[in-house]
Design a protein around this motif. Sequence first.
Motif, short mmCIF file in Angstrom:
data_model
loop_
_atom_site.label_atom_id
_atom_site.label_comp_id
_atom_site.label_asym_id
_atom_site.label_seq_id
_atom_site.Cartn_x
_atom_site.Cartn_y
_atom_site.Cartn_z
N PHE A 5 0.86 -1.11 0.09
CA PHE A 5 -0.11 -0.04 -0.22
C PHE A 5 0.78 1.31 0.15
O PHE A 5 0.55 2.29 -0.84
CB PHE A 5 -1.08 0.10 1.06
N ILE A 6 1.77 1.06 0.86
CA ILE A 6 2.64 2.59 1.04
C ILE A 6 3.51 2.62 -0.27
O ILE A 6 3.69 3.78 -0.85
CB ILE A 6 3.68 2.37 2.22
N GLN A 7 4.05 1.40 -0.87
CA GLN A 7 4.59 1.60 -2.25
C GLN A 7 3.94 2.37 -2.99
O GLN A 7 4.13 3.05 -4.19
CB GLN A 7 5.20 0.25 -2.67
N SER A 13 2.21 11.64 -2.18
CA SER A 13 0.94 11.43 -1.06
C SER A 13 1.60 11.08 0.35
O SER A 13 0.63 11.49 1.27
CB SER A 13 0.26 9.98 -1.76
N ILE A 14 2.61 10.51 0.36
CA ILE A 14 3.02 10.38 1.56
C ILE A 14 3.31 11.77 2.44
O ILE A 14 3.14 11.80 3.49
CB ILE A 14 4.51 9.29 1.73
N LEU A 15 3.87 12.61 1.61
CA LEU A 15 4.06 13.78 2.17
C LEU A 15 2.67 14.50 2.60
O LEU A 15 2.57 15.10 3.45
CB LEU A 15 4.87 14.73 0.96
N PHE A 16 1.70 14.36 1.87
CA PHE A 16 0.44 14.93 2.15
C PHE A 16 -0.52 14.34 3.62
O PHE A 16 -0.91 15.11 4.34
CB PHE A 16 -0.60 14.85 1.19
N LEU A 17 -0.03 12.95 3.66
CA LEU A 17 -0.28 12.19 4.65
C LEU A 17 0.31 12.55 6.16
O LEU A 17 -0.05 12.96 7.05
CB LEU A 17 0.06 10.59 4.55
N LEU A 18 1.59 12.91 5.78
CA LEU A 18 2.33 13.42 6.87
C LEU A 18 2.10 15.06 7.43
O LEU A 18 1.98 14.91 8.70
CB LEU A 18 3.73 13.40 6.55
N ILE A 19 1.82 15.73 6.35
CA ILE A 19 1.11 17.10 6.83
C ILE A 19 0.01 16.90 7.42
O ILE A 19 -0.42 17.73 8.53
CB ILE A 19 1.10 17.78 5.43
#
Length: 76
Positions: A5-7, A13-19
């Motif tokens: 899923f993460i890959q 998108s990971i940056l948006f999830l982190l923010i």
Amino acid sequence: MTLHFIQNIGGGSILFLLIGLIYTILWIYCLVDILRSDFKDPNMKIIWIVIILFAQGIGPLVYLAMGKGTKSTYTS
């Protein structure tokens, strides 16, 4: 399963999830701080809660910048 899923999300998108996660933690911190604090004016607690709830984008930032000055300074 989670690694797949993460890959598939990709870097952006990971940056948006982190923010989003950081903002959610900030929002919860401000809300808990408002609920636990005593203010000079009893209505300020309600006003800050409304600002946090309805000004989603800037509410917590405004509270952190201006809200500390509206708190009571007495100690028990």
